[in-house]
Write an enzyme that holds these catalytic residues in place. Structure first.
Site, PDB file in Angstrom:
ATOM      1  N   ASP A 138      63.965  -5.340 100.804  1.00 52.44           N
ATOM      2  CA  ASP A 138      63.702  -5.427  99.106  1.00 52.44           C
ATOM      3  C   ASP A 138      62.229  -5.990  99.388  1.00 52.44           C
ATOM      4  OD1 ASP A 138      63.760  -5.168  96.525  1.00 52.44           O
ATOM      5  OD2 ASP A 138      64.839  -6.991  96.167  1.00 52.44           O
ATOM      6  N   TYR A 140      58.582  -6.986  96.857  1.00 59.37           N
ATOM      7  CA  TYR A 140      58.256  -7.869  95.997  1.00 59.37           C
ATOM      8  C   TYR A 140      56.893  -7.469  95.207  1.00 59.37           C
ATOM      9  CZ  TYR A 140      58.381 -13.041  94.029  1.00 59.37           C
ATOM     10  OH  TYR A 140      58.307 -14.171  93.258  1.00 59.37           O
ATOM     11  N   HIS A 145      55.978 -10.209  87.880  1.00 57.20           N
ATOM     12  CA  HIS A 145      57.108 -11.126  88.338  1.00 57.20           C
ATOM     13  C   HIS A 145      56.740 -12.088  89.071  1.00 57.20           C
ATOM     14  CE1 HIS A 145      61.276 -11.414  89.394  1.00 57.20           C
ATOM     15  NE2 HIS A 145      60.841 -11.371  90.730  1.00 57.20           N
ATOM     16  N   ARG A 154      55.478 -23.440  90.847  1.00 54.96           N
ATOM     17  CA  ARG A 154      54.051 -24.044  91.080  1.00 54.96           C
ATOM     18  C   ARG A 154      53.084 -23.669  90.104  1.00 54.96           C
ATOM     19  NH1 ARG A 154      56.124 -20.891  95.190  1.00 54.96           N
ATOM     20  NH2 ARG A 154      54.927 -18.951  94.354  1.00 54.96           N
ATOM     21  N   GLU A 209      67.659  -7.890  88.330  1.00 55.76           N
ATOM     22  CA  GLU A 209      66.305  -7.587  88.620  1.00 55.76           C
ATOM     23  C   GLU A 209      66.320  -6.204  88.504  1.00 55.76           C
ATOM     24  OE1 GLU A 209      65.126  -9.042  92.431  1.00 55.76           O
ATOM     25  OE2 GLU A 209      64.907 -11.197  91.434  1.00 55.76           O
ATOM     26  N   GLU A 211      64.451  -2.878  89.351  1.00 52.85           N
ATOM     27  CA  GLU A 211      63.855  -2.432  90.404  1.00 52.85           C
ATOM     28  C   GLU A 211      63.860  -0.932  90.551  1.00 52.85           C
ATOM     29  OE1 GLU A 211      64.029  -4.407  94.150  1.00 52.85           O
ATOM     30  OE2 GLU A 211      64.388  -6.432  93.064  1.00 52.85           O
ATOM     31  N   ASP A 243      69.069  -5.561  91.694  1.00 49.99           N
ATOM     32  CA  ASP A 243      69.006  -6.841  92.836  1.00 49.99           C
ATOM     33  C   ASP A 243      69.522  -8.004  92.123  1.00 49.99           C
ATOM     34  OD1 ASP A 243      68.822  -8.103  94.961  1.00 49.99           O
ATOM     35  OD2 ASP A 243      66.626  -8.489  94.760  1.00 49.99           O
ATOM     36  N   ARG A 247      70.385 -17.323  90.816  1.00 49.97           N
ATOM     37  CA  ARG A 247      69.002 -18.395  90.726  1.00 49.97           C
ATOM     38  C   ARG A 247      69.024 -19.695  91.245  1.00 49.97           C
ATOM     39  NH1 ARG A 247      65.752 -14.055  91.179  1.00 49.97           N
ATOM     40  NH2 ARG A 247      65.736 -12.656  89.212  1.00 49.97           N
ATOM     41  N   GLN A 250      69.487 -19.438  94.899  1.00 51.21           N
ATOM     42  CA  GLN A 250      68.307 -19.141  95.466  1.00 51.21           C
ATOM     43  C   GLN A 250      67.519 -20.444  95.592  1.00 51.21           C
ATOM     44  OE1 GLN A 250      66.712 -15.838  93.338  1.00 51.21           O
ATOM     45  NE2 GLN A 250      64.784 -15.583  94.605  1.00 51.21           N
ATOM     46  N   TYR A 254      66.269 -20.881  99.616  1.00 51.97           N
ATOM     47  CA  TYR A 254      65.274 -19.769 100.032  1.00 51.97           C
ATOM     48  C   TYR A 254      64.078 -20.241 101.158  1.00 51.97           C
ATOM     49  CZ  TYR A 254      61.028 -21.210  97.190  1.00 51.97           C
ATOM     50  OH  TYR A 254      59.898 -21.869  96.296  1.00 51.97           O
ATOM     51  N   LYS A 263      71.420 -13.144  97.060  1.00 52.99           N
ATOM     52  CA  LYS A 263      71.007 -11.742  96.685  1.00 52.99           C
ATOM     53  C   LYS A 263      71.987 -10.920  97.525  1.00 52.99           C
ATOM     54  CE  LYS A 263      66.574 -12.325  95.352  1.00 52.99           C
ATOM     55  NZ  LYS A 263      66.026 -11.471  94.202  1.00 52.99           N
ATOM     56  N   THR A 267      74.342  -5.247  95.313  1.00 52.24           N
ATOM     57  CA  THR A 267      73.058  -4.615  94.883  1.00 52.24           C
ATOM     58  C   THR A 267      73.605  -3.404  94.224  1.00 52.24           C
ATOM     59  OG1 THR A 267      71.725  -5.616  96.615  1.00 52.24           O
ATOM     60  CG2 THR A 267      70.734  -3.966  95.557  1.00 52.24           C
ATOM     61  N   THR A 370      61.106  -6.820  91.517  1.00 52.01           N
ATOM     62  CA  THR A 370      61.141  -6.748  90.140  1.00 52.01           C
ATOM     63  C   THR A 370      60.001  -6.202  89.478  1.00 52.01           C
ATOM     64  OG1 THR A 370      62.780  -8.549  90.317  1.00 52.01           O
ATOM     65  CG2 THR A 370      61.900  -8.257  87.923  1.00 52.01           C
ATOM     66  N   GLU A 384      62.840 -14.508  83.929  1.00 55.70           N
ATOM     67  CA  GLU A 384      61.681 -14.362  82.988  1.00 55.70           C
ATOM     68  C   GLU A 384      61.458 -14.352  81.645  1.00 55.70           C
ATOM     69  OE1 GLU A 384      58.887 -11.236  85.226  1.00 55.70           O
ATOM     70  OE2 GLU A 384      60.756 -11.258  85.768  1.00 55.70           O
TER      71      GLU A 384
HETATM   72 MN    MN Z   1      64.419  -8.317  94.180  1.00 55.90          MN
END
Ligand code: MN
Length: 440
Positions: A138, A140, A145, A154, A209, A211, A243, A247, A250, A254, A263, A267, A370, A384
């Protein structure tokens, strides 16, 4: 590559009447491949081509018509239920197959009577994954996104410095990929809140997600990278991909190696692979915003600059358990454009994946990441749309969501429409979150 031919002619009609209805996802200009059997049977899986609200059963079609010798060889493999053998053929061979299928299904074809007996209503077909998926990566590529998610973690530095140079990806898990209709229990796992030690239990932040999945066609040998100039020929086609993401798991797991249990619990993909050749009319120039880094030479080609992008609209829809019980149709959560969302092209993903010598095989799956649009409300995930869970989304029936609840069904859709071309669609992919199984 990307040559328009008679199969793309928007005036082309099929003798399968439902394929000619405006708004149909599977007109004769599409001809996507999938794997099916008749419902309520345990027959071996067969390969079919979707046309209108039917599919053409290629096991029956292989013998019903005298195909050219070149195409007959491919039809014989398809009749055995084997799609990867055809995926592995070069673009010219796959194009010859498409041309003969198109001619045979076109209005006025002398094969109408013979092939009419090889049609099955989609409503009478059970679909499965179109092929065995050996490996799944997968990416990105959705920069809006990546920026929106980065901002949540951040605020001052949302996009990490490697993003505009490296197509970021992680190795996903093929075993938990399912076809549309997949249901899965809410995953259990570790979450870390304000307390000193992590908690264990069902995830409270299940998300989807939006995708695309890209199926690899011809593979490459270990140690032999695919040059970007050749990469398009190694792509077979695309599907929709959800996907699913936990969260809260994650956020805790992560770093430093990326997504893992957040994840790989499920899927879900759509059952019909729309071939790269079918997408030819909707390809678009790939450009970078002024001031952004240009791709390194191994990720750059004239074809990629002129035609690398894809003009496709994606949508995410939600139907809650309460909506189902009340007979209320799904509500659209977002709509976005692949062309606006994707910072990297499919060819760049394949060239990058193999540049270190990594070998890909026919039927391997690449996820796009995404594909969110730039505007608020175009987010391809609840992370989001709910601003990291801080802003509730109110549904038309008064229910609210930040993340998914048990019994929620998410459906993704996608289609291409452009002046001078037929409208083609990817169909849809649906999946449902079930309640967690009790912790051991
Ligand atoms: Mn994904």
């Amino acid at each position: 590559m990307n040559v328009l031919n008679a199969t793309h002619d928007p005036a082309l009609q099929s003798w399968v009447a439902s394929a000619n209805v405006a708004g149909c996802d599977f007109p004769i200009q599409n001809l996507p491949f999938g794997r099916f059997r008749r419902i309520n049977t345990t027959e071996p899986w067969r390969i079919g081509v979707a046309i209108g609200d039917h599919l053409l059963d290629l096991k029956l079609a292989a013998d019903a018509v005298t195909w050219s010798p070149e195409v007959q060889v491919m039809m014989a493999s398809l009749a055995l239920g084997d799609l990867p053998i055809v995926m592995a053929r070069n673009a010219a061979a796959r194009s010859a197959l498409r041309a003969e299928l198109s001619a045979a299904l076109a209005a006025g074809s002398p094969h109408q009577e013979a092939l009419d007996r090889a049609l099955l209503p989609l409503a009478e077909a059970q679909v499965t994954l179109p092929c065995t998926i050996g490996d799944y990566t997968d990416f990105y590529t959705g920069i809006h996104h990546a920026t929106a998610v980065g901002k949540l973690f951040r605020p001052d530095n949302p996009l990490l410095p490697n993003y505009q140079w490296v197509p970021i990806g992680y190795h996903g898990r093929a075993s938990s990929i399912g076809v549309s209709g997949q249901q899965f229990p809410r995953p259990l796992g570790q979450t870390k809140g304000e307390a000193a030690t992590p908690a264990f239990g069902p995830s409270q932040r299940i998300d989807y997600e939006l995708e695309l999945g890209i199926f690899v066609g011809p593979g490459n040998a270990l140690g032999e990278p695919v040059a970007i100039a050749d990469a398009e020929d190694h792509l077979f086609g695309v599907c929709l991909l959800n996907d699913w993401s936990a969260r809260d798991l994650q956020a805790w797991e992560y770093q430093p190696l990326g997504p893992f249990l957040a994840k790989n619990f499920a899927t879900t993909i759509s059952p019909w692979i729309v071939t790269m050749e079918a997408l030819a009319p909707y390809r678009a120039a790939f450009t970078r915003p002024a001031g952004d880094p240009q791709p390194l030479p191994y990720l750059d080609s004239s074809f990629n600059r002129e035609h690398g992008a894809l003009d496709m609209t994606l949508e995410a829809w939600l139907q809650t358990a309460a909506m189902k019980a009340a007979g209320v149709a799904a509500v659209r959560l977002s709509q976005s454009s692949v062309r606006e969302a994707a910072y990297w092209t499919f060819a760049q993903l394949l060239a990058h994946h193999t540049v270190n010598g990594c070998n890909l095989q026919p039927g391997d799956l690449l996820g796009s990441g995404t594909l969110s649009g730039p505007a608020a409300g175009q987010g391809g995930s609840l992370l989001e749309l709910s601003m990291g869970g801080k802003q509730q989304i109110t549904l038309p029936n008064g229910e609210t969501r930040t993340f998914l609840q048990d019994g929620d069904t998410v459906t993704l859709r996608g289609y291409c429409a452009r002046a001078g071309a037929a409208r083609i669609g990817l169909g849809e992919v649906s999946g449902t979150v079930l309640s967690a199984t009790a912790p051991a």
